[in-house]
Write an enzyme that holds these catalytic residues in place. Structure first.
Site, mmCIF file in Angstrom:
data_model
loop_
_atom_site.group_PDB
_atom_site.id
_atom_site.type_symbol
_atom_site.label_atom_id
_atom_site.label_comp_id
_atom_site.label_asym_id
_atom_site.label_seq_id
_atom_site.Cartn_x
_atom_site.Cartn_y
_atom_site.Cartn_z
ATOM 1 N N SER A 231 0.756 -1.451 0.478
ATOM 2 C CA SER A 231 0.327 -0.294 -0.279
ATOM 3 C C SER A 231 0.521 1.310 0.014
ATOM 4 O O SER A 231 0.162 2.596 -0.382
ATOM 5 C CB SER A 231 -0.908 0.024 1.326
ATOM 6 N N LYS B 99 0.904 4.441 6.566
ATOM 7 C CA LYS B 99 0.773 5.587 5.876
ATOM 8 C C LYS B 99 0.658 6.461 5.694
ATOM 9 O O LYS B 99 1.917 7.354 6.639
ATOM 10 C CB LYS B 99 -1.216 4.958 6.198
#
Length: 179
Positions: free
Chosen positions: A46, A86
């Site tokens: 991701s 993230k």
């Protein structure tokens, strides 16, 4: 006889000094690991291309005790079952919207220098959503597959952000700052 006694005393003192040094080093390493720096392994794709699956990063635990996350920071998010890596996109009070792959913050287009054109094009429309106080909007750099604030993770509480990624340490060929 006193020469032998002096030599033995010196050897014992030397061992004691080495022992103290080793114990102090272990205590310092423990304190650094517990309160200031830790490592995390990137799981999944991701954050490609910034961080790749299997890379190990050092993250700074102290930075957010003294300051708040900023847009663009790569953060470690602690959830009960798993930690996530993230990028902070939206800060408390901001309105986030994605239209045709372009990110808008408070109605103004934001240039995402950390994304490839392909990643931008793979980003679905989203929002608008306003980020509440003490929460953050985060996304992975590989927008097409990232589980983030748009889907799955939701908005992130400030208390869930446990550190800022600082350096890739493994593999050694990738040793670099993550910002």
């Amino acid at each position: 006889m006193s020469f032998l006694a002096d030599t033995e005393t010196k050897k014992k003192n030397e061992w004691l000094e080495w022992g103290k040094a080793i114990i102090i080093a272990i205590v310092i390493a423990f304190l650094l690991r517990t309160f200031i720096f830790a490592t995390s392994i990137v799981q999944g794709e991701s954050m490609d291309p910034t961080l790749e699956n299997g890379e190990r990063v050092i993250f700074n635990k102290l930075v957010y005790l003294l300051d708040e996350p900023e847009r663009g920071d790569i953060v470690i998010i602690q959830r009960p079952t798993k930690n996530y890596v993230k990028r902070v996109i939206g800060l408390p009070g901001e309105t986030i919207e994605i239209v045709n792959g372009e990110l808008f913050i408070n109605g103004e287009k934001y240039i995402q220098t950390f994304l490839t054109e392909e990643a931008k094009l793979q980003t679905n429309n989203f929002g608008p959503v306003t980020v509440p106080d003490e929460q953050y909007f985060v996304m992975g750099d590989n927008r097409a597959i990232s589980k983030d604030s748009r889907n799955g993770l939701g908005l992130i509480q400030e208390s869930e952000i446990i550190g800022k990624s600082e350096v890739i340490i493994y593999p050694l060929s990738e040793w670099e700052r993550t910002q």
